[in-house]
Design a protein around this motif. Structure first.
Motif, PDB file in Angstrom:
ATOM      1  N   GLU A 455      -6.580 -11.829 -30.184  1.00 44.69           N
ATOM      2  CA  GLU A 455      -7.038 -13.080 -29.596  1.00 44.69           C
ATOM      3  C   GLU A 455      -7.782 -12.804 -28.295  1.00 44.69           C
ATOM      4  N   GLN A 456      -8.881 -13.497 -28.083  1.00 48.12           N
ATOM      5  CA  GLN A 456      -9.746 -13.230 -26.944  1.00 48.12           C
ATOM      6  C   GLN A 456      -9.015 -13.397 -25.619  1.00 48.12           C
ATOM      7  N   ASP A 457      -8.130 -14.392 -25.539  1.00 48.89           N
ATOM      8  CA  ASP A 457      -7.397 -14.612 -24.295  1.00 48.89           C
ATOM      9  C   ASP A 457      -6.514 -13.421 -23.953  1.00 48.89           C
ATOM     10  N   ALA A 458      -5.870 -12.825 -24.962  1.00 53.86           N
ATOM     11  CA  ALA A 458      -4.998 -11.679 -24.732  1.00 53.86           C
ATOM     12  C   ALA A 458      -5.796 -10.473 -24.257  1.00 53.86           C
ATOM     13  N   VAL A 459      -6.952 -10.260 -24.841  1.00 51.56           N
ATOM     14  CA  VAL A 459      -7.795  -9.132 -24.447  1.00 51.56           C
ATOM     15  C   VAL A 459      -8.272  -9.313 -23.010  1.00 51.56           C
ATOM     16  N   GLN A 460      -8.700 -10.515 -22.672  1.00 54.93           N
ATOM     17  CA  GLN A 460      -9.157 -10.778 -21.313  1.00 54.93           C
ATOM     18  C   GLN A 460      -8.031 -10.608 -20.311  1.00 54.93           C
ATOM     19  N   GLU A 461      -6.829 -11.056 -20.677  1.00 56.14           N
ATOM     20  CA  GLU A 461      -5.678 -10.921 -19.795  1.00 56.14           C
ATOM     21  C   GLU A 461      -5.349  -9.449 -19.546  1.00 56.14           C
ATOM     22  N   PHE A 462      -5.468  -8.626 -20.591  1.00 59.52           N
ATOM     23  CA  PHE A 462      -5.205  -7.189 -20.436  1.00 59.52           C
ATOM     24  C   PHE A 462      -6.174  -6.566 -19.438  1.00 59.52           C
ATOM     25  N   TYR A 463      -7.458  -6.817 -19.608  1.00 62.17           N
ATOM     26  CA  TYR A 463      -8.441  -6.224 -18.700  1.00 62.17           C
ATOM     27  C   TYR A 463      -8.310  -6.790 -17.283  1.00 62.17           C
ATOM     28  N   LYS A 464      -7.940  -8.044 -17.173  1.00 65.52           N
ATOM     29  CA  LYS A 464      -7.709  -8.634 -15.858  1.00 65.52           C
ATOM     30  C   LYS A 464      -6.520  -7.970 -15.177  1.00 65.52           C
ATOM     31  N   ASP A 465      -5.463  -7.722 -15.951  1.00 63.44           N
ATOM     32  CA  ASP A 465      -4.270  -7.067 -15.414  1.00 63.44           C
ATOM     33  C   ASP A 465      -4.584  -5.639 -14.971  1.00 63.44           C
ATOM     34  N   THR A 466      -5.366  -4.933 -15.773  1.00 60.53           N
ATOM     35  CA  THR A 466      -5.744  -3.560 -15.423  1.00 60.53           C
ATOM     36  C   THR A 466      -6.535  -3.538 -14.116  1.00 60.53           C
ATOM     37  N   LYS A 467      -7.470  -4.452 -13.969  1.00 61.57           N
ATOM     38  CA  LYS A 467      -8.283  -4.525 -12.747  1.00 61.57           C
ATOM     39  C   LYS A 467      -7.422  -4.893 -11.540  1.00 61.57           C
ATOM     40  N   HIS A 468      -6.518  -5.820 -11.758  1.00 53.99           N
ATOM     41  CA  HIS A 468      -5.619  -6.253 -10.677  1.00 53.99           C
ATOM     42  C   HIS A 468      -4.824  -5.078 -10.109  1.00 53.99           C
ATOM     43  N   TRP A 469      -4.163  -4.326 -10.998  1.00 51.31           N
ATOM     44  CA  TRP A 469      -3.320  -3.234 -10.528  1.00 51.31           C
ATOM     45  C   TRP A 469      -4.137  -2.078  -9.972  1.00 51.31           C
ATOM     46  N   SER A 470      -5.296  -1.848 -10.529  1.00 48.93           N
ATOM     47  CA  SER A 470      -6.154  -0.782  -9.998  1.00 48.93           C
ATOM     48  C   SER A 470      -6.516  -1.056  -8.542  1.00 48.93           C
ATOM     49  N   GLY A 471      -6.905  -2.301  -8.252  1.00 47.67           N
ATOM     50  CA  GLY A 471      -7.251  -2.642  -6.878  1.00 47.67           C
ATOM     51  C   GLY A 471      -6.052  -2.682  -5.967  1.00 47.67           C
ATOM     52  N   LEU A 472      -4.946  -3.262  -6.446  1.00 48.80           N
ATOM     53  CA  LEU A 472      -3.753  -3.384  -5.620  1.00 48.80           C
ATOM     54  C   LEU A 472      -3.188  -2.017  -5.237  1.00 48.80           C
ATOM     55  N   VAL A 473      -3.118  -1.120  -6.194  1.00 45.54           N
ATOM     56  CA  VAL A 473      -2.557   0.201  -5.921  1.00 45.54           C
ATOM     57  C   VAL A 473      -3.468   1.001  -5.002  1.00 45.54           C
ATOM     58  N   SER A 474      -4.766   1.021  -5.292  1.00 46.29           N
ATOM     59  CA  SER A 474      -5.678   1.858  -4.503  1.00 46.29           C
ATOM     60  C   SER A 474      -5.873   1.326  -3.085  1.00 46.29           C
ATOM     61  N   ASN A 475      -5.920   0.006  -2.924  1.00 46.68           N
ATOM     62  CA  ASN A 475      -6.229  -0.563  -1.608  1.00 46.68           C
ATOM     63  C   ASN A 475      -5.006  -0.890  -0.769  1.00 46.68           C
ATOM     64  N   ILE A 476      -3.873  -1.147  -1.400  1.00 45.49           N
ATOM     65  CA  ILE A 476      -2.686  -1.563  -0.661  1.00 45.49           C
ATOM     66  C   ILE A 476      -1.543  -0.562  -0.795  1.00 45.49           C
ATOM     67  N   TYR A 477      -1.114  -0.299  -2.012  1.00 52.00           N
ATOM     68  CA  TYR A 477       0.074   0.530  -2.209  1.00 52.00           C
ATOM     69  C   TYR A 477      -0.106   1.939  -1.651  1.00 52.00           C
ATOM     70  N   LEU A 478      -1.264   2.534  -1.883  1.00 49.98           N
ATOM     71  CA  LEU A 478      -1.469   3.919  -1.449  1.00 49.98           C
ATOM     72  C   LEU A 478      -1.933   4.028  -0.006  1.00 49.98           C
ATOM     73  N   LYS A 479      -2.438   2.937   0.561  1.00 47.68           N
ATOM     74  CA  LYS A 479      -3.019   3.014   1.903  1.00 47.68           C
ATOM     75  C   LYS A 479      -2.314   2.120   2.928  1.00 47.68           C
ATOM     76  N   GLY A 480      -1.816   0.990   2.493  1.00 53.94           N
ATOM     77  CA  GLY A 480      -1.350   0.010   3.457  1.00 53.94           C
ATOM     78  C   GLY A 480       0.139  -0.129   3.595  1.00 53.94           C
ATOM     79  N   LEU A 481       0.922   0.623   2.867  1.00 55.16           N
ATOM     80  CA  LEU A 481       2.377   0.500   2.932  1.00 55.16           C
ATOM     81  C   LEU A 481       3.004   1.719   3.608  1.00 55.16           C
ATOM     82  N   SER A 482       4.213   1.527   4.094  1.00 48.58           N
ATOM     83  CA  SER A 482       4.916   2.594   4.810  1.00 48.58           C
ATOM     84  C   SER A 482       5.646   3.510   3.834  1.00 48.58           C
ATOM     85  N   ILE A 483       4.887   4.093   2.912  1.00 45.98           N
ATOM     86  CA  ILE A 483       5.446   4.998   1.905  1.00 45.98           C
ATOM     87  C   ILE A 483       4.774   6.356   2.051  1.00 45.98           C
TER      88      ILE A 483
END
Length: 627
Positions: A455-483
């Motif tokens: 279903e088109q909605d499921a495919v779009q949701e998958f790619y949206k989720d992939t983009k979301h986590w790619s940006g969140l991890v690279s810009n925040i998790y790896l750079k902006g947190l005290s880890i």
């Protein structure tokens, strides 16, 4: 009047009146300021706000990334946190000297919790659902390894696992693949039991892993080359990406394949061999405690590209062939089973009888032998079976035994489900077309998973989720947190979804155990299609791992929903059990959930930091209660 004022000065009453006036003014000021929030100038760093008396260092807010909510349109944003009073000057926590963890007195946090150490003689390695000896003793049978399966105590324990004497910060990756501290896993039985097979040796303060094994007489690297030579079609790290190693020993097979872009889920039961899986995880190799007994493995159908067994001591034809039927269930169509065992190459009658039974069973499953050979140098043989990719063989069998499973209304979830005595049908999409093999690695990581709904909605949701986590991890998790990511190797995503968090970390020197909670949408097949690994789990129970085996646990909008079914304190006890000292808990959740979580972690003397009013980072200390 002049005389009165003069008398006041003369009698020295003025200083008293002046001091009284100042004190009255201060009281009025404090009463007024107590009715408003703490002024922002007390906390100029809006990216990170310390929450307890032992904060961990964070970067200056002037260089912090933009708001996560603005950048990635996160759902359910966390409302701003009201800053607590400034931290105390007393910052006494567990100290680290000469790479040895020592515990000192920490500032007490009185929130109504009175922690105690687990008292069992084996409490250092306590696994609640596998060490429930009362339930195990009451079992009527142990014929099918029932005593190695899960038997969770009720209520869940609230005691804390003690540290082994002399426990040290783990050896960092990749050095840990070859050597670990003896004091961290002080179990020497394997050294003696397998001394002629080079599984593990003790060398001074270390255990070292030479890469040997029962079937790896010339080392695991040569063994892997032998498999590739036997069947070049396997193509390590390209066609074959995800492997299950059954009865893995100390996981040297999986550890060696990491260099070939292959990720191996190693598993073995908690048994008399003592701490195999604990060795594997201390080395930084993916592993979990499990057994093929009476219940299905906690993996989805059609998950693994290749299954491996090197003298894994499983009787595949037992109980009508149920153990091999379970392997068939989790093996991808067209996938391989590499079996290296004495029935393959020894010619005495006993071994030949076992080989003939295996041939009959694999034929009934429509598996075909694609390679069988004997090493000239080691005289050890392997056979490689392949699962079919079409229904034709099943339809043409003279005897329809085992039968094909009825999949009507069947869920993929395999949590506490008995083993089947039928063949899992080959997977088809919504149009009835058989699934194809995933794209070659690494394309399969970000391409549309074959098990994803068309279903088109499921495919779009998958790619949206992939983009979301790619940006969140690279810009925040790896750079902006005290880890301190350089200290992180073993990572767990407690609510993995499509596996986007793990996919975003693919270029980091870590591996991720993707956990799909049983009360969440079943996305585990998608995670395996992407070339990642994971399991099903219910977080109201203990996880199948030893204490101190993960460096970072990630929870995204899990705990709030979870506390509707189970107790937050018991969840935190389990988090504390499986997290290494110095490890991190990264939580994104609602403000209400964070408020409930915070005092429990404080009572354990964890260091807490809130980032951008959305991400709570907890760092486990080295404190343990005195009794």
């Amino acid at each position: 009047m002049a005389i009165s004022v003069h008398n006041l000065f003369q009698e020295r009453k003025y200083p008293f009146i002046f001091a009284l006036s100042v004190l009255l003014f201060c009281v009025i000021f404090l009463l007024f300021t107590n009715t408003i929030q703490y002024p922002l100038f007390l906390y100029p760093d809006t990216q990170s706000r310390p929450l307890v008396s032992a904060p961990i260092s964070v970067s200056d807010s002037s260089s912090s990334p933009p708001s996560v909510q603005q950048s990635f349109n996160l759902p359910n944003p966390v409302t701003p946190f009201v800053p607590p009073p400034p931290p105390s000057e007393n910052k006494d926590v567990g100290s680290l000297r000469n790479n040895v963890i020592t515990t000192t007195t920490s500032t007490s946090v009185d929130v109504g919790f009175e922690w105690k150490l687990c008292r069992d003689p084996e409490a250092v390695d306590y696994i609640p659902c596998l060490d429930n000896y009362k339930a195990i003793k009451a079992l009527q049978s142990r014929r099918h390894m029932e005593h190695r399966e899960r038997h969770c105590p009720n209520p869940s324990p609230r005691c804390l696992s003690p540290l082994p004497k002399g426990y040290k910060m783990p050896v960092s990756w990749p050095k840990s693949r070859d050597m670990i501290w003896y004091d961290n896993v002080p179990h020497s039985k394997l050294v003696e039991y397998k001394k002629d097979q080079n599984w593990v040796r003790k060398s001074g303060d270390y255990f070292v892993f030479p890469g040997g094994g029962t079937q790896f007489k010339q080392g695991v690297d040569n063994y892997i080359k032998f498999i590739k030579k036997t069947l070049p079609l396997i193509k390590w790290g390209e066609h074959v990406r995800v492997i299950l190693d059954v009865g893995c020993g100390v996981a040297s097979f999986g550890g060696a394949l990491l260099d070939k872009n292959v990720i191996t889920m190693s598993f073995a039961p908690k048994d008399e061999h003592e701490a195999q899986i604990q060795f594997a995880l201390e080395r930084g190799i993916p592993a979990i405690l499990s057994v093929i007994g009476t219940q299905k493995l906690t993996f989805p159908d059609n998950a693994f590209d290749l299954l491996h067994c090197a003298r894994c001591r499983v009787h595949w034809d037992a109980d009508g062939g149920k153990p091999l039927l379970e392997l068939n269930r989790i093996l991808r169509p067209g996938g391989f089973f590499v079996w290296s065992a004495t029935p393959v190459y020894r010619k005495d009658q006993t071994h030949q009888n076992k080989w003939n039974a295996m041939v009959n069973l694999t034929n009934s499953l429509c598996w075909k032998v694609v390679a069988k050979t004997l090493s000239d140098s080691t005289r050890i043989g392997i056979v490689i079976f392949q699962k079919p990719v079409s229904h034709s063989c099943y339809e043409n069998r003279k005897e329809k035994n085992p039968p094909i499973c009825d999949n009507e209304n069947r869920k993929n979830n395999s949590w506490y489900v008995p083993l089947s005595s039928c063949i899992s049908p080959l997977p088809v999409d919504s149009m009835g077309n058989l699934f194809s093999w995933p794209q070659p690695w690494p394309k399969r990581l970000k391409s549309e998973p074959i098990s994803l709904s068309t279903e088109q909605d499921a495919v779009q949701e998958f790619y949206k989720d992939t983009k979301h986590w790619s940006g969140l991890v690279s810009n925040i998790y790896l750079k902006g947190l005290s880890i301190q990511w350089s200290s992180v190797r073993n990572v767990m995503d407690m609510n993995a979804g499509y596996g986007g968090f793990g996919a975003a970390l693919i270029d980091q020197p870590v591996w991720v155990m993707n956990v799909v909670p049983i009360d969440m949408p079943d996305t585990l097949s998608i995670i395996y299609d992407r070339g990642l690994v994971g399991v099903y789990h219910d977080w109201c129970e203990s996880f199948n791992t030893y204490p101190r085996t993960y460096d970072l646990l990630h929870s995204s909008y899990l705990l709030g929903n979870l506390t509707q079914r189970c107790d937050m304190v018991e969840i935190v006890v389990e988090i504390d059990r499986i997290l290494r000292p110095g490890g991190y808990l990264l939580v994104q959740d609602t403000t209400d959930t964070v408020n409930k979580l915070k005092p429990i972690l404080e009572s354990l003397h964890w260091s807490l930091t809130l980032h951008q009013n959305q991400f709570l980072v907890g760092k486990k200390g080295f404190w343990r209660p005195s009794s």
